[in-house]
Scaffold this active site. Sequence first.
Site, PDB file in Angstrom:
ATOM      1  N   GLY A  10     -37.452  -4.889 -16.144  1.00 42.42           N
ATOM      2  CA  GLY A  10     -37.109  -3.518 -16.528  1.00 42.42           C
ATOM      3  C   GLY A  10     -36.413  -2.760 -15.407  1.00 42.42           C
ATOM      4  N   ASP A  31     -42.528 -10.818 -17.218  1.00 43.07           N
ATOM      5  CA  ASP A  31     -41.930  -9.997 -18.279  1.00 43.07           C
ATOM      6  C   ASP A  31     -41.874 -10.833 -19.554  1.00 43.07           C
ATOM      7  OD1 ASP A  31     -39.986  -7.251 -17.685  1.00 43.07           O
ATOM      8  OD2 ASP A  31     -40.018  -8.100 -19.710  1.00 43.07           O
ATOM      9  N   SER A  75     -44.011  -1.887 -19.884  1.00 39.98           N
ATOM     10  CA  SER A  75     -44.188  -1.025 -21.061  1.00 39.98           C
ATOM     11  C   SER A  75     -42.821  -0.644 -21.604  1.00 39.98           C
ATOM     12  CB  SER A  75     -44.926   0.276 -20.708  1.00 39.98           C
ATOM     13  OG  SER A  75     -45.028   1.093 -21.864  1.00 39.98           O
ATOM     14  N   LYS A  91     -50.409  -1.456 -27.073  1.00 34.56           N
ATOM     15  CA  LYS A  91     -51.080  -2.681 -26.614  1.00 34.56           C
ATOM     16  C   LYS A  91     -50.853  -2.941 -25.125  1.00 34.56           C
ATOM     17  CE  LYS A  91     -51.135  -6.464 -29.102  1.00 34.56           C
ATOM     18  NZ  LYS A  91     -50.612  -7.574 -29.933  1.00 34.56           N
ATOM     19  N   ALA A 114     -48.482   2.033 -13.091  1.00 35.73           N
ATOM     20  CA  ALA A 114     -47.344   2.912 -13.327  1.00 35.73           C
ATOM     21  C   ALA A 114     -47.717   3.834 -14.479  1.00 35.73           C
ATOM     22  CB  ALA A 114     -46.103   2.099 -13.686  1.00 35.73           C
ATOM     23  N   TYR A 145     -47.237   6.622 -26.561  1.00 37.06           N
ATOM     24  CA  TYR A 145     -46.970   6.395 -25.132  1.00 37.06           C
ATOM     25  C   TYR A 145     -47.911   7.237 -24.283  1.00 37.06           C
ATOM     26  CZ  TYR A 145     -44.204   5.711 -20.865  1.00 37.06           C
ATOM     27  OH  TYR A 145     -43.785   5.387 -19.595  1.00 37.06           O
TER      28      TYR A 145
END
Length: 319
Positions: A10, A31, A75, A91, A114, A145
Amino acid sequence: MKVLITGVAGFLGSHLCDRFLAGGHEVVGMDNFLTGSPGNFAHLLGDPRFHFIEHDVTNFVYIDGELGGVLHFASPASPVNRLEKPIQTLKVGSLGTHRTLGLARAKGARYLLASTSEVYGNPQVHPQSEGYHGNVDPVGPRGVYEEARRFAEAMTMAYHRYHNLDTRIARIFNTYGSRMRPDDGRVVSSFIVQALRGEPITIYGDGSQTRSFTYIDDLVEGIYRLFFSDRVEPTNIGNPGEFTICELAELVIAKVGATPVIHQPLPEDDPQFRRPDISVAREVLGWEPRVALDAGLDRTIEYFRGIIGESAFPLSPVA
Ligand code: UDP
């Protein structure tokens, strides 16, 4: 030290990986490419101190050998991704946090979560300091979120208190820079890509809502210092410079060139204000941002100019 960084494909995870390698550490990157891209760490593949494991952290995580740190950055994070993948978002924030905490405990490793300014929701206190408990609608569309990160913070503190795990929590404010995806719907990438393509800039609502934008290099440095500090309680990492969305659009237009501006409906639960109080980070980490929005935008525009110039780059429509 050998550390695991989840979400290494990411935007944030890949830059953080670069920072740990530059600091002389070894990195295991993980990832599942749900929203990340292998291109974000392609430059590291020949480096013997970088190892990649393709894995979904909501399932049991196994790492061979010793580990000194676990940094959980996996995420879906952009607004478009969060809305498209609400269950995966919940999840990875809940099960994924639990798995990675369990791994850190088994290895005796330090853990860094994070987290996000989204734990403050649509804040009723301004600016937001770490002591503010937030204003979140658990059943609103953003709740997937916001609540996932709030749960993740609670779980992290539970492991700290109950298992005595050495933990850190970074509350990350809006961040921008290279390796953002042109189509991820975040405001900085959207406005730059729209302006570069000569398309209308889409301001949601009247554009009076504010955000505080942190350049990626500043963010990564703050996270790195937090990881090596003694600070257990949540810590805001962000740039306190606050801009309305209209001001951001004007800045982008001034830099890229004239393009029309259109207004679209404000998404539900869109926070009206956001600005970090970074007194704690200043005092405890000796950290504050160095790159002003003006300079950071110049660098980010250059990045997008480069990738949009590559004809093979798949540009999907901007939100
Ligand atoms: N926004 C906008 N136009 C866009 C994308 C976003 O006006 O094309 C607005 C959005 O409504 C919000 C702000 O910009 O008020 C920041 O949005 P982003 O999704 O980047 O971050 P977040 O809302 O999660 O802070």
